[in-house]
Structure formats: C-alpha cells, structure tokens
Scaffold this active site. Sequence first.
Site, short mmCIF file in Angstrom:
data_model
loop_
_atom_site.label_atom_id
_atom_site.label_comp_id
_atom_site.label_asym_id
_atom_site.label_seq_id
_atom_site.Cartn_x
_atom_site.Cartn_y
_atom_site.Cartn_z
CG HIS A 118 -2.02 -1.01 1.14
ND1 HIS A 118 -3.08 -1.03 2.01
CD2 HIS A 118 -2.23 -2.05 0.29
CE1 HIS A 118 -3.90 -2.03 1.71
NE2 HIS A 118 -3.39 -2.67 0.67
CD GLU B 120 -1.45 3.85 3.89
OE1 GLU B 120 -2.58 3.97 4.40
OE2 GLU B 120 -1.24 3.16 2.85
CG LEU C 251 -13.33 -0.77 -27.56
CD1 LEU C 251 -14.22 -1.74 -26.78
CD2 LEU C 251 -13.95 0.62 -27.60
NE ARG D 114 -6.19 5.07 -31.09
CZ ARG D 114 -7.37 4.46 -30.88
NH1 ARG D 114 -7.41 3.24 -30.39
NH2 ARG D 114 -8.50 5.09 -31.16
N GLY E 76 -23.22 1.91 -27.62
CA GLY E 76 -24.07 2.99 -28.12
C GLY E 76 -25.30 3.29 -27.28
CB ALA F 136 -29.34 -0.07 -27.50
N GLY G 29 -28.62 3.59 -22.74
CA GLY G 29 -29.99 3.78 -22.26
C GLY G 29 -30.39 2.72 -21.25
#
EC number: 3.5.4.26
Length: 404
Positions: A60, A62, A218, A221, A316, A318, A321
């Site tokens: 971690h 710390e 996807l 870049r 997209g 659909a 939404g």
Amino acid sequence: MPEEATIVLSEQERQIMQRALELARAVEGRTSPRPPVGAVLVRDGQMVGQGATAPPYGPHAEVEALREAGSHAQGADLYVTLEPCCIALHTPPCTEALIAAGIRRVVVAARDPNPHVDGRGLQRLRQAGIEVALLDEDDPLARQARELLRPFATLVRGNRPYVTAKWAMTLDGKMAAYTGDAFWISGPQARAWAHQLRDRVDGILVGAGTARRDDPLLTVRLTTDARRPRLQPPRRLVITSSGQLPSELRLLTTPEAGETWLLIGERVPAERRTLLARPGVRLIEVPCEPTGRVDLRQALQRLAAEGLMHILLEGGAALTGSAFDCRCIDHVAVIVAPRLIGGAGAPIPLAGQGLPRLSLAATLDDQRTQTLGDDLLIEGEVRYHPSSSVAGEAAEGAKNLTRK
C-alpha cells in the site's frame, strides 16, 4: 466510535497533501480492486518518503512511503489520501506498520468507505498514541480525495464497478449523421482527453451493435502520459446477448492490444462460443432477462467479481440507455461539439425506456465544465430522482395517460 478531530492545514501542509493526491492520481486504473492512494512522510519540514498504491497485490501507499523514508520515518508526520487500513487482506495492516515505524502524526484526507475499516484504522492509530487528524469534508482537498475513491466505494458498497458513461455529440444532440458517419464529431483535444480518461479505468464497455458498426479497437492511445506504466491495458468489453459478432472484428483479432472479454448471454449455443473463442478473447456467461437480453446488473457484478473497479461505457445508445434505466451510470462525461447536423433518424446518446416526466430527470452533482479546443466538456455525478425507478414510473406514466 468517536469522531476524529478535523484540521485546517497550513499552506505548506496543503502542498504536501496535494502531492499525495498527485501520487494517487498517477496510479488510477492500475490498482484495482484496491483504491489509488498517495502518501507522503514529512520530518522536520522535509519530505522523507513518498508512495502510491502498488499494482495488485503489492504494498500500500503508506508502506511504500515508509520504505523510502527508512530510519527517517521515526517521529515523522504522514499525509495520506485515505485512512490507513487496519485489516489484513493480501497485505498486513498499514496501521501496524505505521505504529512499528514510530510515526508521530497522521493527517488523513478521507475515511475509508470500506465498512470493514471506516474509522477503525484511525481509532487503532489513536489507541497507539499517534496523533490523528482528518480534513474537514468540505475542504477541497478532501473532496478531491473522495472523488478518487468513488470507484472503490461503489465496488465495496454496491458490489459492482463504478460506471462512467462518455459520449461526444453535436450541439443538437446527435452522435452521428443519419447515415452513421461519426468521424469526427469532436476535435483533437477532446479526443486526446478521452484517451486520458480511458487510461484511468479498468475496462471499456460497448454493446454488440457498436462493435459491429464501428469495429473499434478500444485501446489507450497517448503520446505522453504522466501516469505510471500499466501491467496491462484496460480490458476491452463487449456485451452480446446472441454472440453474433463478425469473426474479423479487430476486438477479436488483435490480442496484442489487450484482452477482450465477451459478456455473452447464457443461451448462446456451443457452436457460436467455439467460433468466438480464440487467443486473447475470454467468454463470460451472464444470465439474461426475460426479454433475452443480457442482464446488465449481473454483467457488472461479474466484472466486479473479476476485480474491475471502474468501467468506461462508450455506448451505443441502446446499452447506455439500458444502463441509465437501471441506474447503473454513476458519472457522465459528455463532449459537446459546436456543430449542427439534424436528422430525425440520427443516433442520440440515450435510448432505452427513459422517464415519463421531465420533473423526474436525473441531475448532476459536482458538475464541472471545461473547454477542449472548440468543444465543451460537461461532467458530473449522476443523481437519480428518488421516484424515478423505471418499473414504477412506467406504471405511473400509464395511469397518467389514462386519466387524460
């Protein structure tokens, strides 16, 4: 459990905590399922150690700072963006490491949203004789720390990843022309910002329709990046109820660009699964709704179980939404280009069922805007109306229509 004393930082201390926040931001997207945390040790007014959360499942923040400080940690003050943990999960508790190192004082920007910690780490430090101070929740530095923690808080409290929905649209709300042409709505500065956003998440999610239509990569870049290198790029995620994806899609044929995870419906036949299975592609079966569509909530829970903490939803309409309908969008980042394109059939950002009344519209908390070249970025946390559940509002909408 007693409340911790809040503190007003001096200007020098604010600079130190700001440095801790910078360290945390530098590891966003690289720590899941753990939160990105930054820590700075100061002794006699000098920084003697700095650290950020290591990739899973390393030290971690710390512990990294203690390691860098060495013997100078004795009697030092720690400035940390998140309450030190007091439980053993993959690594020993940070509280015990701080106590053993002889830390004098711990200044914390935000309490841990994990119910198993949430104040107990601060209590343990105080019991050991360490002075503990917590930033006031209205302090801008505390707000920045909580913003960095939102994905982790969603994961540990909601058992799903935090979802940021991002899209670019014209001034009249279109994501593409009626012909489907969408290259490019936004300008180069906005597109560069979008890749910086991709670099901060664990996965980039699209629907099968977007995958078929746009054939996206996807990927991240970026020419330059201040963040630390990644062990692996964000997962490329596609939801497909039927498994009907062209075999030549770049998401399926470029394993060198990163793993592609296909969240497929439970009814996808074995022969279709065989066609999709190939190097760099992983199939994850998800239960379907009665309509035959993949259950989005369960898909997100599966991603959480795989350790993904922050998902970027790139549509997209659909899929976005559907995510809005089931209240699974936590944050929106919308790029508005000063262009008009028109067209009744042109794609819009949100489809789905929607809401029956404007009074029930979701709003944005912590809203902020900035210009990116000629484009405007609007982003914020989505606040849903308490009465806007889709099932209830569909019934209420039907009642209202029958009364007219």
